[in-house]
Design an enzyme around this catalytic site. Structure first.
Site, mmCIF file in Angstrom:
data_model
loop_
_atom_site.group_PDB
_atom_site.id
_atom_site.type_symbol
_atom_site.label_atom_id
_atom_site.label_comp_id
_atom_site.label_asym_id
_atom_site.label_seq_id
_atom_site.Cartn_x
_atom_site.Cartn_y
_atom_site.Cartn_z
ATOM 1 C CG ASP A 1 9.147 -13.624 -9.672
ATOM 2 O OD1 ASP A 1 9.097 -14.751 -9.141
ATOM 3 O OD2 ASP A 1 10.189 -13.157 -10.155
ATOM 4 C CG ASP B 1 11.112 -14.864 -4.077
ATOM 5 O OD1 ASP B 1 10.533 -15.895 -4.476
ATOM 6 O OD2 ASP B 1 12.288 -14.585 -4.385
ATOM 7 C CE LYS C 1 2.792 2.853 -7.469
ATOM 8 N NZ LYS C 1 2.995 3.145 -6.034
ATOM 9 C CG ASP D 1 3.191 1.364 -3.107
ATOM 10 O OD1 ASP D 1 2.168 0.900 -3.642
ATOM 11 O OD2 ASP D 1 3.387 2.583 -3.008
ATOM 12 C CE1 TYR E 1 9.714 -12.809 -15.151
ATOM 13 C CE2 TYR E 1 7.916 -11.335 -14.592
ATOM 14 C CZ TYR E 1 8.944 -12.162 -14.203
ATOM 15 O OH TYR E 1 9.214 -12.337 -12.875
HETATM 16 P P1 ATP Z 1 16.196 -16.735 -9.513
HETATM 17 O O1 ATP Z 1 16.379 -15.373 -10.065
HETATM 18 O O2 ATP Z 1 16.741 -17.836 -10.366
HETATM 19 O O3 ATP Z 1 14.799 -16.983 -9.008
HETATM 20 P P2 ATP Z 1 17.249 -15.759 -7.041
HETATM 21 O O4 ATP Z 1 18.339 -14.781 -7.348
HETATM 22 O O5 ATP Z 1 15.889 -15.242 -6.668
HETATM 23 O O6 ATP Z 1 17.129 -16.820 -8.226
HETATM 24 P P3 ATP Z 1 17.429 -18.022 -5.389
HETATM 25 O O7 ATP Z 1 18.276 -18.980 -6.110
HETATM 26 O O8 ATP Z 1 15.972 -18.241 -5.397
HETATM 27 O O9 ATP Z 1 17.807 -16.585 -5.878
HETATM 28 O O10 ATP Z 1 17.871 -17.988 -3.887
HETATM 29 C C1 ATP Z 1 18.315 -16.857 -3.150
HETATM 30 C C2 ATP Z 1 19.006 -17.407 -1.902
HETATM 31 O O11 ATP Z 1 18.057 -18.033 -1.035
HETATM 32 C C3 ATP Z 1 19.993 -18.492 -2.266
HETATM 33 O O12 ATP Z 1 21.217 -17.932 -2.570
HETATM 34 C C4 ATP Z 1 19.998 -19.389 -1.048
HETATM 35 O O13 ATP Z 1 20.927 -18.913 -0.125
HETATM 36 C C5 ATP Z 1 18.569 -19.268 -0.529
HETATM 37 N N1 ATP Z 1 17.738 -20.379 -1.001
HETATM 38 C C6 ATP Z 1 17.008 -20.445 -2.127
HETATM 39 N N2 ATP Z 1 16.395 -21.624 -2.243
HETATM 40 C C7 ATP Z 1 16.732 -22.343 -1.150
HETATM 41 C C8 ATP Z 1 16.434 -23.648 -0.670
HETATM 42 N N3 ATP Z 1 15.622 -24.479 -1.366
HETATM 43 N N4 ATP Z 1 16.986 -24.051 0.486
HETATM 44 C C9 ATP Z 1 17.773 -23.252 1.196
HETATM 45 N N5 ATP Z 1 18.098 -22.001 0.812
HETATM 46 C C10 ATP Z 1 17.603 -21.544 -0.353
#
Ligand code: ATP
Length: 356
Positions: free
Chosen positions: A240, A244, A183, A216, A130
């Site tokens: 991070d 996800d 890694k 990976d 970061y």
């Molecule tokens: P950041 O970089 O700010 O973490 P990101 O690019 O990873 O953002 P997010 O905003 O986390 O993207 O979300 C990606 C997609 O997942 C969104 O566009 C949405 O469609 C879906 N999503 C995220 N959070 C939710 C939620 N709480 N409920 C429903 N769908 C969601």
């Protein structure tokens, strides 16, 4: 007890409203004396006060034990010199919130890709890749010429040891297994140091099994056999990304809660972002922020030995599971009928009516 609520951008205001509806019901049921105070951050605060993270809000966080931070749309922020401060960065560095704890598990009634999973990612939260926050001064991403872009990754003994301790302590309260993800076959110096410190910390926990997995391979193994992982210990950006993946395996990004925790301070924050594509439509799933709030309440309860607060947090988590488990009260992202606000009301009702 004061709860500082920072709704943030995008879906932030909607999911914080739903979370506050649930917290209000919890307060009424358990007599916790919550005082929920809302403050603007993000684009609204920038429009009104010239900063996405006003100094007054930072000062208020410093003196408040419980802060709930909504997601922020940092892509849309102006440069830092024009007031575009990344709230996550500000709180993590200012309050030294070095541990980002991100649990993911399968939940009854929630259709996820994983058949069975119950794990926690313990992510180092202050250094790693970061570049906007890993240096004492300046930015670790730079361009010596217009054609060359460089970034410096920071891994320290101190940073590695303290998140390793969080992971091993956590494992002791769970299934007693830590998977260190790295890694070090390529990043022999930096990830080598992280791995060395994780293993050295593990020597103090002979009752906890330790395994090593390369990042990976981990991305693949999480899909193949997520049920075999308990606590996943890793550096900032790997954590991070993997968290996800874990949230998605458990049902979607709307199911990934987290707290950012240091020695004296913790802040609740959903693992997902501000999802501008679905903002303002009442379709976001507030589960991640609701569960982040329960994690924060449990963290505070543990510090003060407050059994009532711990019981209240567990009750709220049960109420979320109860609402998610009934087809009539599921959220839209998993095929249910309820919008964000209605789901908040359904959880509030379950908090009122469910037996402890
Ligand atoms: P950041 O970089 O700010 O973490 P990101 O690019 O990873 O953002 P997010 O905003 O986390 O993207 O979300 C990606 C997609 O997942 C969104 O566009 C949405 O469609 C879906 N999503 C995220 N959070 C939710 C939620 N709480 N409920 C429903 N769908 C969601």
């Amino acid at each position: 007890m004061k709860l500082l609520i920072l709704p943030g951008d995008g879906i932030g205001p909607e999911i914080t409203d739903a979370t506050c509806a649930a917290l209000g019901a919890l307060d009424r049921r358990f007599g916790l004396g919550f005082d929920m105070v809302h403050r603007d951050i993000g684009l609204k605060a920038h429009a009104d006060m010239g900063s996405t993270m006003p100094d007054a809000v930072m000062a208020e966080i410093a003196e408040t034990e419980a802060t709930i931070l909504g997601p922020t749309d940092t892509y849309a922020y102006p440069p830092e010199s024009e007031g575009g401060i990344t709230p996550s960065k500000a709180v993590r560095t200012t309050f030294d919130l070095y541990g980002n704890i991100r649990p993911s598990r399968t939940r009854p009634g929630v259709p996820g890709m994983a058949k069975e999973m119950d794990l926690v990612v313990a992510r180092e939260n202050t250094e790693g890749f970061y570049a906007d926050r890993n240096m004492f001064m300046g930015n670790a991403e730079f361009m010596p010429t217009p054609e060359v872009a460089l970034a410096v990754r920071k891994i320290t003994t101190h940073g590695s040891r303290r998140i390793a301790k969080v992971a091993f302590d956590l494992a002791r309260t769970r299934r007693k297994k830590v998977t260190v993800v790295h890694k070090a076959n390529v990043l022999k110096v930096t990830d080598g140091l992280f791995l060395r410190e994780a293993k050295s910390m593990g020597e103090d926990y002979p009752d906890v099994e330790i395994e090593e997995v390369i990042i990976d391979a981990m991305a693949a193994l999480l899909i193949r056999r997520p049920e075999t992982f308990d606590v996943v210990l890793t550096t900032n950006m790997y954590g991070d990304i993997l968290s996800d993946e874990c949230a998605e395996l458990s049902g979607g990004l709307g199911f990934g809660p987290s707290i950012n925790a240091g020695d004296d301070h913790a802040i609740a924050q959903a693992a997902h972002g501000s999802a501008p594509d679905i903002a303002g439509q009442d379709i976001a799933n507030p589960t991640a922020l609701m569960l982040s709030a329960t994690m924060l309440l449990k963290w505070i309860a543990a510090r003060h030995g407050n059994n009532q607060l711990a019981a209240a947090a567990a009750h709220m988590e049960n109420a979320v599971d109860h609402a998610l488990g009934q087809p009539a009260t599921q959220t839209k992202d998993i095929g249910g009928p309820l919008g964000t606000q209605a789901f908040g009301e359904a959880v509030a009702l379950a908090i009122e009516n469910l037996e402890e």
